[in-house]
Design a protein around this motif. Structure first.
Motif, PDB file in Angstrom:
ATOM      1  N   GLN A 209       2.350   8.172   0.632  1.00 13.35           N
ATOM      2  CA  GLN A 209       2.462   9.584   0.244  1.00 13.35           C
ATOM      3  C   GLN A 209       1.292   9.997  -0.641  1.00 13.35           C
ATOM      4  O   GLN A 209       0.841  11.148  -0.596  1.00 13.35           O
ATOM      5  CB  GLN A 209       3.791   9.802  -0.493  1.00 13.35           C
ATOM      6  CG  GLN A 209       5.018   9.619   0.385  1.00 13.35           C
ATOM      7  CD  GLN A 209       6.307   9.734  -0.392  1.00 13.35           C
ATOM      8  OE1 GLN A 209       6.318   9.587  -1.614  1.00 13.35           O
ATOM      9  NE2 GLN A 209       7.406   9.990   0.297  1.00 13.35           N
TER      10      GLN A 209
ATOM     11  N   MET B 128       2.564   6.087   6.343  1.00 10.33           N
ATOM     12  CA  MET B 128       1.387   6.399   5.548  1.00 10.33           C
ATOM     13  C   MET B 128       1.788   6.582   4.092  1.00 10.33           C
ATOM     14  O   MET B 128       2.851   7.146   3.800  1.00 10.33           O
ATOM     15  CB  MET B 128       0.711   7.674   6.062  1.00 10.33           C
ATOM     16  CG  MET B 128       0.200   7.573   7.495  1.00 10.33           C
ATOM     17  SD  MET B 128      -1.004   6.233   7.715  1.00 10.33           S
ATOM     18  CE  MET B 128      -2.334   6.825   6.672  1.00 10.33           C
TER      19      MET B 128
ATOM     20  N   SER C  84       3.677   4.110  -1.031  1.00 15.51           N
ATOM     21  CA  SER C  84       4.091   4.734  -2.290  1.00 15.51           C
ATOM     22  C   SER C  84       5.564   4.433  -2.571  1.00 15.51           C
ATOM     23  O   SER C  84       6.333   4.121  -1.654  1.00 15.51           O
ATOM     24  CB  SER C  84       3.876   6.247  -2.217  1.00 15.51           C
ATOM     25  OG  SER C  84       2.536   6.546  -1.865  1.00 15.51           O
TER      26      SER C  84
ATOM     27  N   ASN D  82      -6.401  13.588  -8.315  1.00 16.53           N
ATOM     28  CA  ASN D  82      -6.538  13.286  -6.895  1.00 16.53           C
ATOM     29  C   ASN D  82      -7.932  12.773  -6.534  1.00 16.53           C
ATOM     30  O   ASN D  82      -8.134  12.274  -5.424  1.00 16.53           O
ATOM     31  CB  ASN D  82      -6.221  14.531  -6.056  1.00 16.53           C
ATOM     32  CG  ASN D  82      -4.757  14.915  -6.132  1.00 16.53           C
ATOM     33  OD1 ASN D  82      -3.896  14.234  -5.578  1.00 16.53           O
ATOM     34  ND2 ASN D  82      -4.459  15.998  -6.841  1.00 16.53           N
TER      35      ASN D  82
ATOM     36  N   LYS E  32     -11.657   9.693  -0.677  1.00 14.95           N
ATOM     37  CA  LYS E  32     -12.690   9.002   0.097  1.00 14.95           C
ATOM     38  C   LYS E  32     -13.859   8.585  -0.787  1.00 14.95           C
ATOM     39  O   LYS E  32     -14.454   7.531  -0.590  1.00 14.95           O
ATOM     40  CB  LYS E  32     -13.169   9.901   1.238  1.00 14.95           C
ATOM     41  CG  LYS E  32     -12.089  10.187   2.282  1.00 14.95           C
ATOM     42  CD  LYS E  32     -12.614  11.073   3.397  1.00 14.95           C
ATOM     43  CE  LYS E  32     -11.530  11.345   4.436  1.00 14.95           C
ATOM     44  NZ  LYS E  32     -12.009  12.232   5.519  1.00 14.95           N
TER      45      LYS E  32
ATOM     46  N   GLU F 250      -2.408  10.004  -1.214  1.00 14.83           N
ATOM     47  CA  GLU F 250      -3.654   9.785  -0.483  1.00 14.83           C
ATOM     48  C   GLU F 250      -4.769   9.399  -1.451  1.00 14.83           C
ATOM     49  O   GLU F 250      -4.963  10.044  -2.476  1.00 14.83           O
ATOM     50  CB  GLU F 250      -4.039  11.042   0.284  1.00 14.83           C
ATOM     51  CG  GLU F 250      -3.071  11.403   1.405  1.00 14.83           C
ATOM     52  CD  GLU F 250      -3.551  12.600   2.211  1.00 14.83           C
ATOM     53  OE1 GLU F 250      -4.739  12.977   2.043  1.00 14.83           O
ATOM     54  OE2 GLU F 250      -2.756  13.156   2.979  1.00 14.83           O
ATOM     55  N   GLU F 251      -5.488   8.353  -1.078  1.00 18.50           N
ATOM     56  CA  GLU F 251      -6.595   7.910  -1.914  1.00 18.50           C
ATOM     57  C   GLU F 251      -7.854   8.709  -1.576  1.00 18.50           C
ATOM     58  O   GLU F 251      -8.103   9.016  -0.411  1.00 18.50           O
ATOM     59  CB  GLU F 251      -6.860   6.418  -1.707  1.00 18.50           C
ATOM     60  CG  GLU F 251      -5.712   5.523  -2.112  1.00 18.50           C
ATOM     61  CD  GLU F 251      -5.385   5.632  -3.589  1.00 18.50           C
ATOM     62  OE1 GLU F 251      -6.303   5.894  -4.395  1.00 18.50           O
ATOM     63  OE2 GLU F 251      -4.205   5.473  -3.958  1.00 18.50           O
TER      64      GLU F 251
ATOM     65  N   SER G 284       0.812  -1.222   0.000  1.00 22.55           N
ATOM     66  CA  SER G 284       0.000   0.000   0.000  1.00 22.55           C
ATOM     67  C   SER G 284       0.845   1.272   0.000  1.00 22.55           C
ATOM     68  O   SER G 284       0.334   2.352  -0.289  1.00 22.55           O
ATOM     69  CB  SER G 284      -0.918   0.018   1.229  1.00 22.55           C
ATOM     70  OG  SER G 284      -0.182   0.264   2.422  1.00 22.55           O
TER      71      SER G 284
ATOM     72  N   PRO H 179       2.735  11.845  -4.995  1.00 19.37           N
ATOM     73  CA  PRO H 179       1.649  12.808  -4.760  1.00 19.37           C
ATOM     74  C   PRO H 179       1.841  14.092  -5.564  1.00 19.37           C
ATOM     75  O   PRO H 179       2.972  14.521  -5.824  1.00 19.37           O
ATOM     76  CB  PRO H 179       1.752  13.084  -3.257  1.00 19.37           C
ATOM     77  CG  PRO H 179       3.205  12.871  -2.933  1.00 19.37           C
ATOM     78  CD  PRO H 179       3.638  11.742  -3.826  1.00 19.37           C
TER      79      PRO H 179
END
Length: 575
Positions: free
Chosen positions: A315, A313, A99, A397, A320, A317-318, A97, A383
């Motif tokens: 880098q 975490m 990056s 994004n 929502k 972001e998925e 998961s 990102p």
């Protein structure tokens, strides 16, 4: 991770612990029976019937202990094995998961150490650590009660004088062991890193005659690992003998104070023998306390290292509520200025361009000008701020990474093949292999004729990273792999550098004629293959200095024209 596991499988631990307590309780009765036998044999009229009954009880208890030991091992140690399996799977899922930026700064050898040594240390803490903690605590309390109630409270307190020192010694050494074990794990990771890199790059090491240099590096890291291990061993070498010494003092106190009590008939000989058996049982929990602390501290140190990975975490972001796209019609870069998360330098500066479905786009430029960064950002590997990249007029994004990558076939600069059959490398991650499709893609990548010449053809197993194939063969197999899934956008990031110019031109032309409805983005240093491109983007130091068709750029007589003319002269000279 650990708390979630305990919440889910607490009943297994509870069953194992209760079984262990029953086993410990049964063990406490054996010295009592032995003491009664001794006292009976010293009586005026001993009988074999009484001895037989007592021996039968002892044998029965021993048999029950043997059976129940199987069950507590099954539940407690088996549960620890289950945690190891689930933790390894969770850790692997976590790595998948993250990056690419995380792997840019983390060595694979260090990750392998966490998958092996650290997980094993945590498993030991959850297995032997739990067993010894429960065993030592329960046995210590119950043994003292049995000693006091069945023999003498006075003798119990006197013989137990050295035992509290055992606990203090264990607590004192616990933190030292924890810190030194952490250093051992770190040094082991350093050795693993160098070993993994050396084996992976063994051909480079040998081709540069760097064997001695790498041997020296390995020797130094191994020596550091040895020193860290010896440092831990020194603490253990003081710790455990000291524990045994203090435990032996308890027996000395028992003999010193208990002997006269037997002479004065305050305690019978059988009770004194039973007392010494109980004292041996009490000494073990005190000694086990040190071993338990060692195991738990080691497990805690390793768990911290594992959680360092789990707390990372991604880098990227998925979203929502991601926007689902079924195909890629347009791609737009709008005034994009970008720097990598760990860098202070702008790799791209004010980059803007658009691509429509079915176009062939070339990206060229000087070394380090940001060509590869553009396609990495398009594949959402790193990102990027909002409002800079759009697919079908939707901000990148707002689209899930998996959705984007399912529509883009990305062939990177590094040709990585797995140690498996060629056909499985082409039909990568597919359960059912369509051999007709595999052969078709291999032909388009101009590698089919070479594969069929191998003794086992498409069943040929390539070496690690595909080292048994030539550089050009590896590159063409990776192109065939990208073509197999028939995606909307084909991205070739300088992936034909190891083949001759004629073969590269042949491959690009065949792909262009075969996939007219697909968007192709080609990064290359050989400008000749881009003469039919719909758009050529020229980068220099992260800035788009020119863009247009081949004819338009040649008429500008700028950077592209100079690069193209120089390549044509070089080809003529080579010819």
């Amino acid at each position: 991770m650990l708390l979630d596991f305990i919440k889910k499988y607490w009943y297994r631990y509870l069953t194992g612990i209760l079984t262990l307590i029953v086993v410990d309780l049964l063990q406490l009765y054996i010295p009592r029976f032995i003491g009664r036998v001794v006292d009976h044999l010293r009586s005026e009229q001993p009988t074999m019937g009484f001895v037989t009954v007592m021996v039968s009880w002892i044998v029965g208890i021993a048999l029950a202990i043997a059976i129940m030991r199987f069950f507590w091992r099954y539940f407690i140690i088996g549960n620890a094995r289950r945690f190891e399996y689930l933790a390894r799977k969770t850790l692997f899922d976590k790595l998948l998961s993250l990056s690419p930026g995380y792997f840019d700064r983390t060595r694979s050898g260090d990750l392998m150490a966490r998958f092996t040594n650290d997980l094993q240390a945590v498993r030991m803490a959850l297995a032997q650590g739990v067993v010894m903690t429960v065993d030592a605590t329960f046995m210590a309390i119950m043994t003292v009660l049995f000693m006091g109630r069945t023999v003498s409270w006075k003798l119990t307190w006197l013989a137990s004088i050295p035992l509290p020192a055992l606990a203090l010694v264990a607590l004192f050494f616990g933190r030292i062991i924890h810190n030194r074990f952490m250093e051992v794990q770190n040094q082991f990771s350093a050795v693993s890193e160098l070993t993994e890199e050396t084996i992976s790059g063994i051909r480079i090491v040998k081709s540069f005659a760097a064997d001695e240099k790498f041997w020296e590096m390995f020797r130094d890291r191994s020596w550091n690992n040895y020193r860290a291990g010896i440092s831990l061993a020194k603490v253990s070498s003081v710790f455990f003998p000291l524990m045994i010494f203090l435990a032996s003092l308890a027996h000395a106190f028992a003999l010193f104070f208990g002997g006269p009590m037997v002479v004065r008939s305050e305690v019978s000989l059988g009770e004194f023998i039973a007392f010494n058996s109980y004292l041996g049982m009490l000494t073990w929990p005190m000694m086990a306390l040190g071993w338990v602390l060692n195991v738990i501290q080691s497990g805690r140190a390793s768990y911290k290292r594992i959680m360092q990975v789990m707390k990372e975490m991604p880098q990227v972001e998925e979203p929502k509520n991601p926007v689902k796209i079924d195909r890629i019609e347009t791609i737009s870069f709008v005034d994009l200025t970008y720097r990598y998360p760990s860098s202070q330098r702008d790799v791209l500066k004010c980059v803007s361009f658009s691509i429509k479905k079915g176009e062939m786009v070339g990206i060229v430029g000087t070394v380090g000008s940001g060509k590869s960064t553009i396609v990495k950002l398009l594949a959402k590997l790193y990102p990027v701020e909002r409002g800079k990249i759009f697919i079908n007029d939707v901000d990148i994004n707002d689209i899930a990474s998996e959705n984007i990558r399912s529509l883009i076939a990305f062939v990177p600069q590094e040709s990585f093949l797995f140690s498996d059959q060629i056909k499985k490398n082409i039909a990568f991650a597919q359960e059912d292999i369509d051999m007709e499709r595999v052969i078709e893609c291999a032909k388009l990548a101009a590698v089919h004729d070479e594969i069929v010449k191998f003794p086992e053809g498409y069943d040929t197993v390539v070496g690690e990273r595909g080292v048994t194939l030539s550089g050009g063969q590896r590159q063409r197999v990776t192109i065939a792999r990208a073509l197999y899934e028939n995606k909307d956008v084909l991205v070739f990031d300088d992936c034909l550098s190891a083949v001759d110019p004629e073969t590269e031109e042949k491959i690009i032309d065949s792909l262009r004629s075969q996939f007219k409805q697909k968007t192709m983005i080609i990064i290359t240093h050989r400008l000749k293959v881009l003469r039919d491109a719909d758009l050529i983007i020229v980068l220099d130091n992260g800035v788009i200095v020119e863009k247009g068709t081949h004819e338009e750029l040649m008429n500008l007589d700028g950077l592209y024209a100079r690069m193209f003319k120089r390549q044509m002269i070089e080809e003529e000279l080579e010819a």
